[in-house]
Design a protein around this motif. Structure first.
Motif, PDB file in Angstrom:
ATOM      1  N   ASP A   3       0.837  -1.190   0.000  1.00  0.00           N
ATOM      2  CA  ASP A   3       0.000   0.000   0.000  1.00  0.00           C
ATOM      3  C   ASP A   3       0.872   1.240   0.000  1.00  0.00           C
ATOM      4  N   GLU A   4       0.864   1.969  -1.142  1.00  0.00           N
ATOM      5  CA  GLU A   4       1.683   3.168  -1.240  1.00  0.00           C
ATOM      6  C   GLU A   4       1.234   4.227  -0.244  1.00  0.00           C
ATOM      7  N   ASP A   5      -0.088   4.310   0.024  1.00  0.00           N
ATOM      8  CA  ASP A   5      -0.571   5.269   1.005  1.00  0.00           C
ATOM      9  C   ASP A   5       0.025   4.976   2.373  1.00  0.00           C
ATOM     10  N   SER A   6       0.139   3.707   2.689  1.00  0.00           N
ATOM     11  CA  SER A   6       0.763   3.309   3.942  1.00  0.00           C
ATOM     12  C   SER A   6       2.212   3.773   3.979  1.00  0.00           C
ATOM     13  N   ASP A   7       2.932   3.581   2.867  1.00  0.00           N
ATOM     14  CA  ASP A   7       4.315   4.026   2.790  1.00  0.00           C
ATOM     15  C   ASP A   7       4.398   5.543   2.982  1.00  0.00           C
ATOM     16  N   ALA A   8       3.476   6.261   2.368  1.00  0.00           N
ATOM     17  CA  ALA A   8       3.474   7.721   2.492  1.00  0.00           C
ATOM     18  C   ALA A   8       3.298   8.143   3.945  1.00  0.00           C
ATOM     19  N   GLN A   9       2.380   7.498   4.635  1.00  0.00           N
ATOM     20  CA  GLN A   9       2.161   7.833   6.040  1.00  0.00           C
ATOM     21  C   GLN A   9       3.388   7.500   6.881  1.00  0.00           C
ATOM     22  N   VAL A  10       4.008   6.382   6.578  1.00  0.00           N
ATOM     23  CA  VAL A  10       5.221   6.003   7.312  1.00  0.00           C
ATOM     24  C   VAL A  10       6.318   7.028   7.061  1.00  0.00           C
ATOM     25  N   MET A  11       6.445   7.480   5.800  1.00  0.00           N
ATOM     26  CA  MET A  11       7.475   8.466   5.475  1.00  0.00           C
ATOM     27  C   MET A  11       7.230   9.785   6.201  1.00  0.00           C
ATOM     28  N   LEU A  12       5.986  10.163   6.371  1.00  0.00           N
ATOM     29  CA  LEU A  12       5.680  11.381   7.115  1.00  0.00           C
ATOM     30  C   LEU A  12       6.099  11.232   8.573  1.00  0.00           C
ATOM     31  N   ARG A  13       5.981  10.029   9.100  1.00  0.00           N
ATOM     32  CA  ARG A  13       6.452   9.777  10.464  1.00  0.00           C
ATOM     33  C   ARG A  13       7.974   9.879  10.528  1.00  0.00           C
ATOM     34  N   VAL A  14       8.641   9.425   9.458  1.00  0.00           N
ATOM     35  CA  VAL A  14      10.099   9.560   9.384  1.00  0.00           C
ATOM     36  C   VAL A  14      10.480  11.037   9.409  1.00  0.00           C
ATOM     37  N   ALA A  15       9.759  11.842   8.634  1.00  0.00           N
ATOM     38  CA  ALA A  15      10.023  13.281   8.575  1.00  0.00           C
ATOM     39  C   ALA A  15       9.852  13.937   9.945  1.00  0.00           C
ATOM     40  N   ALA A  16       9.008  13.333  10.767  1.00  0.00           N
ATOM     41  CA  ALA A  16       8.781  13.858  12.110  1.00  0.00           C
ATOM     42  C   ALA A  16       9.796  13.309  13.113  1.00  0.00           C
ATOM     43  N   GLY A  17      10.751  12.510  12.625  1.00  0.00           N
ATOM     44  CA  GLY A  17      11.807  12.009  13.484  1.00  0.00           C
ATOM     45  C   GLY A  17      11.604  10.614  14.048  1.00  0.00           C
ATOM     46  N   ASP A  18      10.645   9.880  13.503  1.00  0.00           N
ATOM     47  CA  ASP A  18      10.340   8.538  13.999  1.00  0.00           C
ATOM     48  C   ASP A  18      11.320   7.530  13.387  1.00  0.00           C
ATOM     49  N   ARG A  19      12.273   7.049  14.165  1.00  0.00           N
ATOM     50  CA  ARG A  19      13.286   6.132  13.657  1.00  0.00           C
ATOM     51  C   ARG A  19      12.728   4.734  13.422  1.00  0.00           C
ATOM     52  N   LYS A  20      11.720   4.353  14.181  1.00  0.00           N
ATOM     53  CA  LYS A  20      11.097   3.046  13.954  1.00  0.00           C
ATOM     54  C   LYS A  20      10.403   3.022  12.600  1.00  0.00           C
ATOM     55  N   ALA A  21       9.810   4.146  12.213  1.00  0.00           N
ATOM     56  CA  ALA A  21       9.176   4.242  10.898  1.00  0.00           C
ATOM     57  C   ALA A  21      10.225   4.113   9.801  1.00  0.00           C
ATOM     58  N   PHE A  22      11.378   4.722  10.011  1.00  0.00           N
ATOM     59  CA  PHE A  22      12.470   4.619   9.040  1.00  0.00           C
ATOM     60  C   PHE A  22      12.932   3.169   8.908  1.00  0.00           C
ATOM     61  N   ALA A  23      13.051   2.476  10.035  1.00  0.00           N
ATOM     62  CA  ALA A  23      13.463   1.069  10.013  1.00  0.00           C
ATOM     63  C   ALA A  23      12.459   0.222   9.241  1.00  0.00           C
ATOM     64  N   LEU A  24      11.182   0.566   9.349  1.00  0.00           N
ATOM     65  CA  LEU A  24      10.146  -0.170   8.618  1.00  0.00           C
ATOM     66  C   LEU A  24      10.319   0.004   7.113  1.00  0.00           C
ATOM     67  N   LEU A  25      10.556   1.232   6.666  1.00  0.00           N
ATOM     68  CA  LEU A  25      10.767   1.469   5.235  1.00  0.00           C
ATOM     69  C   LEU A  25      12.049   0.798   4.753  1.00  0.00           C
ATOM     70  N   PHE A  26      13.061   0.807   5.577  1.00  0.00           N
ATOM     71  CA  PHE A  26      14.314   0.137   5.213  1.00  0.00           C
ATOM     72  C   PHE A  26      14.069  -1.351   4.995  1.00  0.00           C
ATOM     73  N   ASP A  27      13.338  -1.962   5.898  1.00  0.00           N
ATOM     74  CA  ASP A  27      13.040  -3.388   5.769  1.00  0.00           C
ATOM     75  C   ASP A  27      12.225  -3.676   4.507  1.00  0.00           C
ATOM     76  N   ARG A  28      11.299  -2.792   4.192  1.00  0.00           N
ATOM     77  CA  ARG A  28      10.431  -3.005   3.032  1.00  0.00           C
ATOM     78  C   ARG A  28      11.175  -2.878   1.713  1.00  0.00           C
ATOM     79  N   TYR A  29      12.116  -1.950   1.629  1.00  0.00           N
ATOM     80  CA  TYR A  29      12.685  -1.592   0.334  1.00  0.00           C
ATOM     81  C   TYR A  29      14.181  -1.857   0.190  1.00  0.00           C
ATOM     82  N   HIS A  30      14.807  -2.366   1.224  1.00  0.00           N
ATOM     83  CA  HIS A  30      16.249  -2.604   1.153  1.00  0.00           C
ATOM     84  C   HIS A  30      16.623  -3.497  -0.023  1.00  0.00           C
ATOM     85  N   ALA A  31      15.925  -4.621  -0.173  1.00  0.00           N
ATOM     86  CA  ALA A  31      16.280  -5.580  -1.227  1.00  0.00           C
ATOM     87  C   ALA A  31      16.139  -4.967  -2.618  1.00  0.00           C
TER      88      ALA A  31
END
Length: 199
Positions: free
Chosen positions: A2-30
């Motif tokens: 869900d791209e909308d989910s990714d967008a919301q997670v990225m907004l959390r990253v922008a707010a300084g949420d490191r757990k959100a960043f780790a989630l995106l890393f796990d999703r897209y690292h490969a």
């Protein structure tokens, strides 16, 4: 995904949420690691580039606007970083040092090479090699556009955003890249083989 989910997670990253960043890393690292590998042809360096790309993503999180798909934003960062790396002239894509395990790990999602019998497995590896050689012969921008289109399933408009190009230019890049792959595959099917097809 869900791209909308990714967008919301990225907004959390922008707010300084490191757990959100780790989630995106796990999703897209490969996906990012495979993308980087196609530019430098060295798995260790591709992993370093992937780490660099995600660091840049984190540092530029506040520049992300939810009107753009997260994946487009990510691959714009990845494309710019990989193109800059290649333009330094230190790396060029090579396939000769890749082991069969490396080929299987990268995969060639652009072509259905699923094999159930040994002869099919051999044919699948030959097909991967042929497509890999076609990728090697492309310009960096052709390789980037083809990879995003065929391997990541991105739309032309999103690839255009990532490459900072027009949709018409992207279509042209993908068309040329697709023809290059088709020529390699046709040569293989004709029994010429990827190596002799360059003669």
């Amino acid at each position: 995904m869900d791209e909308d989910s990714d967008a919301q997670v990225m907004l959390r990253v922008a707010a300084g949420d490191r757990k959100a960043f780790a989630l995106l890393f796990d999703r897209y690292h490969a996906s990012v690691a495979r993308f980087a590998y196609r530019f430098v042809g060295d798995r260790a360096r591709a992993e370093e580039l992937t780490q660099d790309i995600f660091v840049k993503l984190y540092r530029n999180a506040k520049a992300y606007k939810p009107t753009a798909q997260f994946k487009t934003f990510l691959f714009r960062v990845a494309t710019n970083h990989c193109l800059n790396e290649v333009r330094r002239g230190e790396y060029r894509v090579t396939r000769s040092t890749s082991s069969p395990a490396d080929e299987d790990e990268k995969g060639v999602e652009a072509v259905d090479a699923q094999a159930e019998r040994p002869d099919e497995a051999v044919a699948g590896r030959e097909l991967e090699r042929a497509v890999g050689e076609a990728l090697q012969g492309m310009s960096e921008r052709e390789r980037a556009a083809f990879t995003m289109c065929r391997f990541e399933g991105m739309a032309y408009r999103d690839i255009a955003t990532a490459l900072e190009a027009s949709e018409a230019a992207v279509k042209s890049l993908i068309h040329r890249a697709t023809l290059a792959v088709a020529r390699k595959v046709e040569a293989l099917q004709a029994g010429i083989g990827p190596e002799r097809s360059r003669a």
